[in-house]
Design an enzyme around this catalytic site. Structure first.
Site, PDB file in Angstrom:
ATOM      1  N   HIS A   1      33.275 -15.799 -16.039  1.00 45.29           N
ATOM      2  CA  HIS A   1      32.972 -15.360 -17.400  1.00 45.29           C
ATOM      3  C   HIS A   1      32.443 -16.529 -18.236  1.00 45.29           C
ATOM      4  CE1 HIS A   1      36.309 -12.218 -16.678  1.00 45.29           C
ATOM      5  NE2 HIS A   1      35.183 -11.533 -16.751  1.00 45.29           N
TER       6      HIS A   1
ATOM      7  N   LYS B   1      42.321   0.298 -17.564  1.00 45.54           N
ATOM      8  CA  LYS B   1      42.387  -0.734 -16.525  1.00 45.54           C
ATOM      9  C   LYS B   1      43.782  -1.345 -16.400  1.00 45.54           C
ATOM     10  CE  LYS B   1      37.688  -2.500 -16.091  1.00 45.54           C
ATOM     11  NZ  LYS B   1      36.862  -3.722 -16.134  1.00 45.54           N
TER      12      LYS B   1
ATOM     13  N   ARG C   1      27.591  -9.818 -10.269  1.00 45.27           N
ATOM     14  CA  ARG C   1      28.089 -10.654  -9.179  1.00 45.27           C
ATOM     15  C   ARG C   1      27.458 -10.286  -7.848  1.00 45.27           C
ATOM     16  NH1 ARG C   1      33.466  -9.228 -11.613  1.00 45.27           N
ATOM     17  NH2 ARG C   1      33.015  -7.391 -10.418  1.00 45.27           N
TER      18      ARG C   1
ATOM     19  N   SER D   1      38.355 -10.710 -12.440  1.00 45.99           N
ATOM     20  CA  SER D   1      39.722 -10.799 -12.960  1.00 45.99           C
ATOM     21  C   SER D   1      40.706 -10.125 -12.018  1.00 45.99           C
ATOM     22  CB  SER D   1      39.796 -10.156 -14.354  1.00 45.99           C
ATOM     23  OG  SER D   1      39.037 -10.899 -15.268  1.00 45.99           O
TER      24      SER D   1
END
Length: 162
Positions: free
Chosen positions: A17, A41, A90, A128
Site C-alpha cells: 500500500h 470483510k 497485484r 492484508s
C-alpha cells in the site's frame, strides 16, 4: 491541484500500500487515502486504528490526507475535488474485479478517471489478508509492514487467541 483518491480497507496497511501511495505522488500533487469501514470483510482493526496506522506509516508525505468514507466512492471523489481513483493491481486475478469497478465508476462519474499502478516487484504478492495469515501463524512481518503495524497486528492476534 491534481488530486487522486486511494481507497481501501487498509486492514492493516502493508508496504505494498505504501508503495502505491508514494508512487502516486509521481503523478498527482495530492493523494487522499480513503479508508472504507467495510464490515463485510470483518476487519481486525477499527477504522480509528486503521487511520492511526496509515497516518503513522505516511507521516513524512506532504500533501497526503488520510480520511474515511462511506457510500459511493465516486461521490466521495467528487466531494474531495479529486480527479482520479488510484488503484493497485497485484496480479491478473485483481484485474477483472478492478476493471468492472473502473467501468461502473466511469459510468457514474465520467470525469473521474481510474489509474492503475502495479506495485514494485517485491510487493506484488502482498495483501492484508496474507499478512494477517502470516501473523496468525507466528511468521515474521518485518519485510511486509511497518514495525509499529507489525506490533499492533501481533498484539491483536494474541488477544484473539487469549
Amino acid at each position: 491541484m491534481k488530486t487522486a483518491v486511494y481507497p481501501g480497507t487498509f486492514d492493516p496497511i502493508t508496504h505494498g500500500h505504501s508503495d502505491i501511495i508514494r508512487r502516486g505522488f509521481r503523478m498527482f500533487e495530492k493523494v487522499i487515502v480513503a479508508i472504507a469501514p467495510n464490515p463485510g470483510k470483518h476487519p481486525f482493526f477499527s477504522v480509528k486504528e486503521r487511520l492511526e496506522m496509515v497516518g503513522l506509516v505516511t507521516k513524512d508525505l506532504p500533501n497526503l490526507e488520510v480520511t474515511t468514507f462511506e457510500g459511493l466512492l465516486v461521490d466521495f471523489v467528487r466531494e474531495c475535488g479529486a480527479h482520479a481513483i488510484l488503484r493497485g493491481l497485484r496480479a491478473i486475478s485483481d484485474f477483472e474485479h478492478e476493471f468492472q469497478m473502473a467501468l461502473i465508476n466511469r459510468k457514474l462519474a465520467e470525469t473521474v478517471e481510474t489509474v492503475f499502478l502495479m506495485p514494485s516487484e517485491e510487493y506484488s504478492y502482498l495483501s492484508s489478508t496474507i499478512i494477517k495469515d502470516v501473523a496468525s501463524h507466528g511468521g515474521s512481518l518485518q519485510d511486509f509492514v511497518h514495525p509499529e503495524v507489525a506490533r499492533r497486528l501481533q498484539e491483536r492476534i494474541r488477544s484473539f487467541k487469549g
